[in-house]
Design a protein around this motif. Structure first.
Motif, PDB file in Angstrom:
ATOM      1  N   GLY A  74       0.760  -1.244   0.055  1.00  0.00           N
ATOM      2  CA  GLY A  74       0.101  -0.032  -0.050  1.00  0.00           C
ATOM      3  C   GLY A  74       0.837   1.148   0.003  1.00  0.00           C
ATOM      4  O   GLY A  74       1.432   1.622   0.871  1.00  0.00           O
ATOM      5  N   ARG A 116      -4.644   0.443  -3.443  1.00  0.00           N
ATOM      6  CA  ARG A 116      -4.270   0.984  -2.464  1.00  0.00           C
ATOM      7  C   ARG A 116      -3.367  -0.212  -1.765  1.00  0.00           C
ATOM      8  O   ARG A 116      -3.043   0.303  -0.626  1.00  0.00           O
ATOM      9  CB  ARG A 116      -5.317   1.369  -1.633  1.00  0.00           C
ATOM     10  CG  ARG A 116      -5.789   2.859  -2.204  1.00  0.00           C
ATOM     11  CD  ARG A 116      -7.148   3.269  -1.659  1.00  0.00           C
ATOM     12  NE  ARG A 116      -6.920   3.612  -0.286  1.00  0.00           N
ATOM     13  CZ  ARG A 116      -8.065   3.330   0.629  1.00  0.00           C
ATOM     14  NH1 ARG A 116      -8.948   2.866   0.055  1.00  0.00           N
ATOM     15  NH2 ARG A 116      -7.956   3.627   1.824  1.00  0.00           N
ATOM     16  N   GLY A 168      -4.534  -0.816   2.109  1.00  0.00           N
ATOM     17  CA  GLY A 168      -5.813  -0.292   1.658  1.00  0.00           C
ATOM     18  C   GLY A 168      -6.995  -0.847   1.413  1.00  0.00           C
ATOM     19  O   GLY A 168      -8.154  -0.534   2.064  1.00  0.00           O
ATOM     20  N   GLY A 218      -2.566   9.026   1.166  1.00  0.00           N
ATOM     21  CA  GLY A 218      -3.382   8.523   0.247  1.00  0.00           C
ATOM     22  C   GLY A 218      -2.922   8.635  -1.058  1.00  0.00           C
ATOM     23  O   GLY A 218      -1.895   9.443  -1.289  1.00  0.00           O
TER      24      GLY A 218
END
Lengths: 250, 380
Positions: free
Chosen positions: B301, B347, B351, B377
């Motif tokens: 991620g 992700r 994620g 993010g």
């Protein structure tokens, strides 16, 4: 070089920019006064965006003079240095930091030291906090302060970007098509916001929307083929035969 | 608040897990009765230590790639340089115990008929000097490389390609015998570090704990960097570079700073790796290694820091199992994993796990909290 005494804030003279032989700007001359608002109109390819690129240091002109406050030569400075002088720019498509909150977008824009070591140890001051409150209020995003900028509507992003520009405390704001993609009400509000900003700062607005330009009610410059075709009040420029021919259409 | 607290929920989880590992592994290896179910055999300690070093390396890549959008496909080079600096110290510790029993020269130099120690080997018998070089050599290379690349505004895939070329060039250079780093054999046959024998189980336990401590410290450093306004500028550069420039930030200075810090972290990882695996050779510069470690980050991620650690551990554990059980399929599995992650969980594991967690919480009716993993993010 001895600085010529110019009373104007921004002074462009004989600016020429060529891309592979195509003259995007052709000995363009333009002067913007302190606390003046100017609307730039003109057909696609007239050189509006290239002109902004030259002013903000993104593009180096092949020839010509570009002076800010009569003494700063914009043709030798980079984007960051020009931004520090007090020239802010809003892009045509709203460009905000989508993954940051609305508040952080403003925080990053707020006038402060820009070096990596200074930002590493910086703390938000009370003054900055207050500035952010005022700005959020002004761009009507107080309720959205913790949202990611990427979640905002198109019009809100446009306003956030204008807010970021204001946070920089520039002397000159270059604003590329602020009304693009906005509703009628948003367009009218934006015109009002810009008129308000122009009370204290110089604002250059590039716009296609003639209703919006009329709302602004300021001096208009029409560009064509990289140079100034006509300049004056909107009515005078609209009446100009060449302008009608190349831009407004008969 | 400008800086989100360094010790948020994610940090506490990561640091607690690391602390648990740092205690459990040496205890299960040193105190549990050999042969019992709880006992961790001696060969597993350096193997786990190796994973921890890889996790630190992955962390360094996530710092630049996940937060600043700099995709380095040559980060293995900084890892290897840190490793070589440590290897040179360990070589000089061998002293007259080498095969040729030369008091100063390492075996490979005697073999090449060299009479004197090359100047760049001076000082490596002193531990603090060697440790300084672990940081400085990768740091200075990254600084020079970054200064040239970022100032010329080389970005995106072009930057990735030249980082790849950099590590490839270094690999070719280190393969040459007359570079003075042992050619394709590299540096090996180490005996001891600061007087402690490298083969002993207790030294290995200490090295393991030190690696975990370095990973924890590296994690905290990265967390602090990305949580500061500096870190917010990095994310701004990643998502809208020219906007950042027009706000008055010198983007190249930010990239240079974070790239250099990242290279130094990678160097530390390499320096801890070498005494635990017992060898450093030019294959560590191989471009494929650098690409693989980007995959670790993607799998775990990107842009989360914790994900980089998780990805490095999971993929390497998988690699160890696969190369034992189905050796010829490992590269297919790795490639498949990368494609799977890119397509279905952009992700990464972290994620995806977080997404499930949020959904579970919503179904249970509690209101979704502001995520603690939202460090940056990533816009896919």
């Amino acid at each position: 070089m001895s600085a010529p005494v110019t009373p104007t804030l921004l002074y462009l003279d004989d600016i020429t920019v060529s891309f592979d032989g195509f003259r995007a700007l052709n000995s363009l001359s333009l002067a913007i006064d302190h606390a003046e608002m100017r609307a730039i109109i003109g057909p696609n390819g007239a050189g509006k965006t290239t002109m902004m690129d030259v002013i903000t240091g993104k593009t180096r002109p092949d020839q010509g003079t570009a002076l800010f406050e009569g003494s700063h030569d914009l043709t030798v400075l980079d984007e960051a240095a020009i931004a520090e002088l007090g020239i802010g720019r809003k892009f045509q498509t709203p460009t905000v930091f989508e993954m940051h909150s609305v508040e952080d977008n403003l925080l990053l824009a707020i006038k402060d030291k820009r070096g990596p070591f200074l930002t590493l140890f910086s703390r938000r001051t009370t003054l900055e906090r207050e500035r952010i409150e005022v700005l959020l209020e002004r761009i009507r995003l107080t309720a959205h302060r913790y949202r990611k900028a990427g979640e905002l509507s198109h019009g809100q992003k446009q306003w956030l970007e204008i807010g970021m520009l204001l946070a920089q405390e520039p002397k000159l704001l270059l604003i590329d098509e602020p009304a693009a993609g906005m509703t009628d009400q948003e367009t009218a509000d934006t015109a009002e916001l810009l008129r308000d900003i122009a009370k204290t700062k110089a604002v250059v607005v590039v716009e296609h929307d003639m209703t919006f330009v009329r709302d602004l009610n300021v001096k208009v410059t029409c560009l064509h083929d990289g140079s100034v075709l006509a300049e004056g009040s909107l009515d005078a420029v609209s009446a100009n035969e060449r302008v009608v021919e190349v831009y407004l259409g008969r | 608040m400008t800086t989100q607290s360094v010790l948020d929920k994610q940090s506490i989880v990561v640091l607690s897990l690391l602390a648990a590992v740092a205690v459990l592994v040496p205890v299960l290896n040193g105190l549990a009765v050999p042969g019992s179910a709880l006992h961790l055999s001696d060969h597993l300690v350096p193997l786990l230590g190796k994973y921890i070093c890889f996790a630190l390396l992955a962390l360094s890549v996530d710092l630049i790639w996940g937060y600043c959008g700099i995709l380095s496909l040559g980060h293995g080079a900084f890892f290897a340089l840190g490793g070589y600096a440590m290897g040179m110290y360990l070589m000089r510790q061998i002293g007259p115990r080498g095969v040729y029993a030369h008091p100063v020269l390492p075996d490979f130099m005697v073999f090449l008929n060299w009479k004197d120690l090359p100047w760049f080997w001076y000082g490596f018998d002193v531990f603090p000097f060697a440790m300084l070089m672990v940081l400085l050599v990768p740091g200075i290379l990254a600084f020079i490389f970054g200064w040239l690349a970022f100032r010329s505004r080389v970005t995106g895939v072009y930057l990735s390609i030249i980082t790849q070329a950099m590590t490839y060039a270094l690999m070719l250079a280190f393969f040459r015998n007359n570079m003075g780093f042992g050619g394709n054999n590299g540096l090996t046959d180490f005996k001891d570090i600061l007087g402690f024998p490298l083969q002993s189980a207790s030294t290995r336990r200490v090295l393991f704990v030190l690696s975990v401590a370095a990973l924890g410290a590296g994690y905290l450093l990265c967390r602090w960097l990305v949580g500061s306004k500096f870190g917010k500028v990095l994310v701004a550069v990643r998502d809208a570079e020219s906007r950042t420039r027009f706000l008055g930030y010198r983007v190249e200075h930010y990239k240079l700073a974070v790239f250099t810090i990242s290279a130094m972290l990678a160097g530390v990882a390499g320096a801890l790796y070498v005494p635990q695996v017992g060898i450093i050779n030019p294959s560590e510069f191989a471009p494929a290694n650098s690409i693989e470690l980007v995959i670790w980050v993607a799998v775990g991620g990107r842009g989360t820091l914790a994900g980089a650690i998780l990805g490095a551990l999971v993929v390497n554990a998988g690699k160890t199992w696969f190369t034992g059980a189905l050796p010829e399929f490992w590269l297919f599995a790795l490639g498949g994993l990368f494609i799977f992650v890119t397509l279905f969980t952009p992700r990464g594991i972290l994620g995806a796990g977080q997404g499930l967690w949020e959904r579970a919480k919503q179904m249970l009716g509690s209101k979704p909290s502001r995520s603690s993993f939202s460090g940056g993010g990533v816009v896919p």
